[in-house]
Write a protein that holds these residues in place. Structure first.
Motif, PDB file in Angstrom:
ATOM      1  N   GLY A  86     -24.159 -89.944 -64.447  1.00 23.39           N
ATOM      2  CA  GLY A  86     -23.712 -88.567 -64.597  1.00 23.39           C
ATOM      3  C   GLY A  86     -22.351 -88.559 -64.374  1.00 23.39           C
ATOM      4  O   GLY A  86     -21.763 -87.423 -64.244  1.00 23.39           O
ATOM      5  N   GLU A  87     -21.525 -89.389 -64.086  1.00 21.34           N
ATOM      6  CA  GLU A  87     -20.064 -89.341 -63.678  1.00 21.34           C
ATOM      7  C   GLU A  87     -19.860 -88.787 -62.329  1.00 21.34           C
ATOM      8  O   GLU A  87     -19.675 -87.592 -62.374  1.00 21.34           O
ATOM      9  CB  GLU A  87     -19.150 -88.981 -64.782  1.00 21.34           C
ATOM     10  CG  GLU A  87     -19.241 -89.666 -66.182  1.00 21.34           C
ATOM     11  CD  GLU A  87     -18.269 -88.978 -67.101  1.00 21.34           C
ATOM     12  OE1 GLU A  87     -17.385 -87.945 -66.541  1.00 21.34           O
ATOM     13  OE2 GLU A  87     -18.410 -89.312 -68.252  1.00 21.34           O
ATOM     14  N   GLY A  88     -20.374 -89.465 -61.258  1.00 17.68           N
ATOM     15  CA  GLY A  88     -20.196 -88.807 -59.925  1.00 17.68           C
ATOM     16  C   GLY A  88     -21.507 -88.645 -59.294  1.00 17.68           C
ATOM     17  O   GLY A  88     -21.574 -88.421 -57.870  1.00 17.68           O
ATOM     18  N   PHE A  89     -22.595 -88.915 -60.009  1.00 14.38           N
ATOM     19  CA  PHE A  89     -23.713 -89.174 -59.553  1.00 14.38           C
ATOM     20  C   PHE A  89     -24.669 -89.940 -60.524  1.00 14.38           C
ATOM     21  O   PHE A  89     -24.542 -90.093 -61.822  1.00 14.38           O
ATOM     22  CB  PHE A  89     -24.433 -87.603 -59.469  1.00 14.38           C
ATOM     23  CG  PHE A  89     -24.863 -86.853 -60.548  1.00 14.38           C
ATOM     24  CD1 PHE A  89     -25.952 -87.000 -61.322  1.00 14.38           C
ATOM     25  CD2 PHE A  89     -23.616 -86.059 -61.162  1.00 14.38           C
ATOM     26  CE1 PHE A  89     -26.165 -86.330 -62.668  1.00 14.38           C
ATOM     27  CE2 PHE A  89     -23.863 -85.549 -62.442  1.00 14.38           C
ATOM     28  CZ  PHE A  89     -25.241 -85.349 -63.100  1.00 14.38           C
ATOM     29  N   THR A 120     -35.161 -89.055 -59.312  1.00 16.28           N
ATOM     30  CA  THR A 120     -34.320 -89.116 -58.030  1.00 16.28           C
ATOM     31  C   THR A 120     -32.810 -88.875 -58.443  1.00 16.28           C
ATOM     32  O   THR A 120     -32.425 -89.627 -59.126  1.00 16.28           O
ATOM     33  CB  THR A 120     -34.658 -90.384 -57.239  1.00 16.28           C
ATOM     34  OG1 THR A 120     -36.165 -90.443 -57.219  1.00 16.28           O
ATOM     35  CG2 THR A 120     -33.955 -90.282 -55.982  1.00 16.28           C
ATOM     36  N   LEU A 121     -32.163 -87.844 -57.787  1.00 17.92           N
ATOM     37  CA  LEU A 121     -30.803 -87.632 -57.645  1.00 17.92           C
ATOM     38  C   LEU A 121     -30.046 -88.461 -56.777  1.00 17.92           C
ATOM     39  O   LEU A 121     -30.296 -88.432 -55.609  1.00 17.92           O
ATOM     40  CB  LEU A 121     -30.448 -86.160 -57.728  1.00 17.92           C
ATOM     41  CG  LEU A 121     -28.904 -85.778 -57.920  1.00 17.92           C
ATOM     42  CD1 LEU A 121     -28.322 -86.130 -59.271  1.00 17.92           C
ATOM     43  CD2 LEU A 121     -28.987 -84.229 -57.615  1.00 17.92           C
ATOM     44  N   PHE A 122     -29.138 -89.258 -56.854  1.00 16.16           N
ATOM     45  CA  PHE A 122     -28.313 -90.160 -56.283  1.00 16.16           C
ATOM     46  C   PHE A 122     -26.706 -89.606 -56.057  1.00 16.16           C
ATOM     47  O   PHE A 122     -26.464 -89.864 -57.412  1.00 16.16           O
ATOM     48  CB  PHE A 122     -28.410 -91.539 -56.596  1.00 16.16           C
ATOM     49  CG  PHE A 122     -29.822 -92.176 -56.428  1.00 16.16           C
ATOM     50  CD1 PHE A 122     -30.412 -92.565 -54.880  1.00 16.16           C
ATOM     51  CD2 PHE A 122     -30.520 -92.421 -57.498  1.00 16.16           C
ATOM     52  CE1 PHE A 122     -31.556 -93.132 -54.977  1.00 16.16           C
ATOM     53  CE2 PHE A 122     -31.935 -92.939 -57.347  1.00 16.16           C
ATOM     54  CZ  PHE A 122     -32.213 -93.403 -56.187  1.00 16.16           C
ATOM     55  N   VAL A 123     -26.427 -89.252 -54.968  1.00 12.08           N
ATOM     56  CA  VAL A 123     -24.978 -88.791 -54.791  1.00 12.08           C
ATOM     57  C   VAL A 123     -24.385 -89.497 -53.510  1.00 12.08           C
ATOM     58  O   VAL A 123     -24.711 -88.875 -52.597  1.00 12.08           O
ATOM     59  CB  VAL A 123     -24.810 -87.394 -54.942  1.00 12.08           C
ATOM     60  CG1 VAL A 123     -23.347 -86.982 -55.028  1.00 12.08           C
ATOM     61  CG2 VAL A 123     -25.631 -86.830 -56.078  1.00 12.08           C
TER      62      VAL A 123
END
Length: 242
Positions: free
Chosen positions: A132-135, A143-146
């Motif tokens: 997602g460009e930045g995440f 699962t969201l990775f940042v």
């Protein structure tokens, strides 16, 4: 075709490895930008990673640890470090193989074949990661990775975010979102979409990603869409000009 990602900052060694692997029938991706090495590896969707230890910005050991926190993709460390403590450290971090330089190409290829055979079933283990460009979003578990943080999104939010990422900043219509999330564009109350988009925005805001989801009034949504001629941006919403 099996893809092998080479993480080696010495250009001569990287080119030699690439030549050997291509001749052996592998698809090769060479990481050449080391400011965000970990992100470059994820974007390549590897089936196996050949990882040097002495890298600029971040060591191969640190990168190996981060990779193993998110995937079972096999990692082979290739390094000039010959001390036993370094080998043990690399294996403890999750690397499946540790091969010291210099080495014969036959030994390298044999180790790779053996490692892929042992790891059968994990091929493409990064292919489920959407950039997602930045995440990153794991589309299997939502699962969201940042930047070293992670959280599991509710299924509906995860599906919405996946659809937005896939369009890479372009408009995703309400009908596309209804179909992609609920399986139909009929009999779905538009308020349900708005409520879940609000929840998704709130989840992203908790990771410092405020404003990434924008509204195209009367049409749908997009992910960090650029302003086009004749549009105005107001409070995180894109409003089409007359």
């Amino acid at each position: 075709m099996i893809r092998i990602t080479i993480v080696e900052d010495e250009s001569f060694m990287r080119e030699e490895l690439s030549l050997i692997l291509r001749k052996a029938g592998y698809e090769v991706y060479e990481v050449q930008i080391f400011q965000k090495t970990y992100e470059e590896i994820l974007k390549s969707h590897p089936d196996l990673v050949l990882l040097d230890v002495n890298l600029p910005v971040q060591s191969g050991f640190e990168i190996c640890k981060k990779l193993k926190e998110k995937s079972q993709c096999p990692v082979m460390i290739l390094t000039s470090r010959t001390q036993l403590k370094d080998e043990i450290h690399g294996l403890e971090l999750g690397a499946e193989e540790y091969l010291t330089k210099p080495f014969h190409k036959e030994r390298l290829l044999a180790r790779i074949q053996n490692l892929l055979r042992r790891s059968k079933g994990f091929y493409g283990s990064f292919s489920h990661m959407e950039d997602g460009e930045g995440f990153y979003l794991d589309k299997n578990t939502y699962t969201l990775f940042v930047e070293g943080q992670s959280a599991v999104l509710p299924e509906t939010e995860g599906k919405l975010l996946e659809l937005l990422i896939r369009k890479k900043g372009e408009l995703v219509t309400k009908q596309e979102l209804f179909q992609g999330v609920w399986g139909t564009a009929e009999y779905v109350d538009e308020n349900i979409l708005q409520v879940n988009m609000t929840r998704l925005r709130k989840s992203l805001r908790g990771f410092g990603l405020e404003g990434r989801v924008q509204t195209i009034r009367g049409q749908g949504y997009c992910l960090e869409r650029k302003n086009y001629e004749g549009e105005k941006q107001d409070s995180g919403r894109i409003i089409l000009g007359k």
